[in-house]
Design an enzyme around this catalytic site. Structure first.
Site, PDB file in Angstrom:
ATOM      1  N   ASN A  25      39.553  -2.934 117.252  1.00  0.00           N
ATOM      2  CA  ASN A  25      38.261  -2.652 117.642  1.00  0.00           C
ATOM      3  C   ASN A  25      37.844  -1.516 116.639  1.00  0.00           C
ATOM      4  OD1 ASN A  25      40.073  -1.342 119.717  1.00  0.00           O
ATOM      5  ND2 ASN A  25      38.318  -0.041 119.725  1.00  0.00           N
ATOM      6  N   GLY A  29      42.627  -1.165 112.246  1.00  0.00           N
ATOM      7  CA  GLY A  29      42.939  -2.573 112.901  1.00  0.00           C
ATOM      8  C   GLY A  29      41.645  -3.099 112.420  1.00  0.00           C
ATOM      9  N   TYR A 165      54.396  12.542 118.752  1.00  0.00           N
ATOM     10  CA  TYR A 165      53.910  11.546 117.706  1.00  0.00           C
ATOM     11  C   TYR A 165      54.901  11.105 117.041  1.00  0.00           C
ATOM     12  CZ  TYR A 165      50.753   9.309 114.675  1.00  0.00           C
ATOM     13  OH  TYR A 165      50.122   8.273 113.511  1.00  0.00           O
TER      14      TYR A 165
END
Length: 293
Positions: A25, A29, A165
């Site tokens: 979205n 991507g 992360y």
């Protein structure tokens, strides 16, 4: 690579091929989904924000479809997997970066749970439906990662958002490489490939909910490459007929921060097969998803 500077214009005709792109979205991507759609592919935009996803899909055209997928919720991952009958290429692209300490629906640390465990479960649930390859996104920051097998979800150590992360992105890379070893051992025709975008401007930056957001927006303006450039490694990994399993694709510039797609090297920790195998076992136990190529 056959020539310098592979770009999205070099994507071969993808008509009749189906791709699933997680996190399609926005950011990398979205760029990836658009480029695949432009090359004729059927694209499933698997995303949490379906309103944004719908807008992207409409702009791509009738071969783009939006499906709700929340990688931070294994129930959602299972429900999504049930909607898929077959897919040529799965692109494990979605991710969260350096967020404050919180948990997924299943109680995992948010970054490890979303970036690694969600994609591990998704790949396992779709495994028998994938015909060509799995592309899993890592990051140059896998370099700062350490896999703490005894405390993957920060139940005992002090939470540090960047270390967490790094662990999640090292896990992504180790999973991609371990999956390829298992596929090869099983003489499967499916390939597993890893990629990373370098330092690209996406909406991942600015989610730390701390003073680092403003620092990253400055760094983004002066250092980062565009999302269009950042998406090239995953597009190359997902579409190039030259890609073989077990490769890691990233930018060809200095320190792999920017540039065009090329084969890059995982560090020593990423190549540790004993840890990769143990991580796989733990991931199966945590997600309840078992798959043996």
């Amino acid at each position: 690579m056959s020539h310098d500077h592979w770009t999205s214009a070099d994507i071969t005709d993808q008509t009749g091929r189906r791709f699933i792109v997680t996190g399609a979205n926005s950011g990398l991507g979205e760029v990836t989904a658009r480029a695949l759609g432009a090359a004729g592919a059927d694209v499933v935009l698997a995303c949490r924000d379906t309103t944004k996803g719908d807008a992207v899909a409409r702009s791509i055209g009738p071969r783009a479809h939006v499906r709700w997928l929340d990688l931070a919720d294994l129930e959602s991952v299972r429900a999504f997997a049930h909607t898929v009958d077959s897919v040529d290429v799965l692109i494990n692209n979605a991710g969260v970066m350096a967020v404050p300490f919180r948990h997924t629906a299943d109680g995992f640390e948010m970054q490890f749970g979303t970036n690694h465990l969600g994609h591990f479960a998704l790949t396992g649930l779709l495994y028998e439906k994938i015909t060509d390859r799995v592309v899993t996104m890592s990051s140059g920051l896998h370099q700062i990662g350490r896999i703490h097998l005894d405390d993957l979800n920060y139940e005992r150590r002090r939470y540090r958002r960047w270390a967490a992360y790094g662990q999640s992105k090292l896990a992504n890379l180790m999973f991609a490489l371990e999956l390829d070893r298992r596929l090869a051992a099983a003489h499967s025709g499916v390939k597993s490939v890893a990629a990373h975008p370098g330092y690209a401007t996406t909406n991942l930056q600015g989610r730390t909910e701390s003073f680092q957001d403003s620092l990253m927006s400055v760094g983004g303006r002066f250092v980062a490459q565009t999302a269009e450039m950042g998406a090239l490694p995953e597009l190359y990994a997902a579409t190039s007929p030259e890609v073989t399993g077990g490769l890691y694709i990233g930018p060809d510039g200095r320190s792999e921060l920017r540039g065009y797609p090329t084969i890059v090297g995982p560090n020593g920790r990423a190549r540790d097969r004993a840890v990769a195998s143990a991580l796989w076992d733990k991931s199966e136990r945590l997600t309840g998803v078992r798959f043996a190529p």
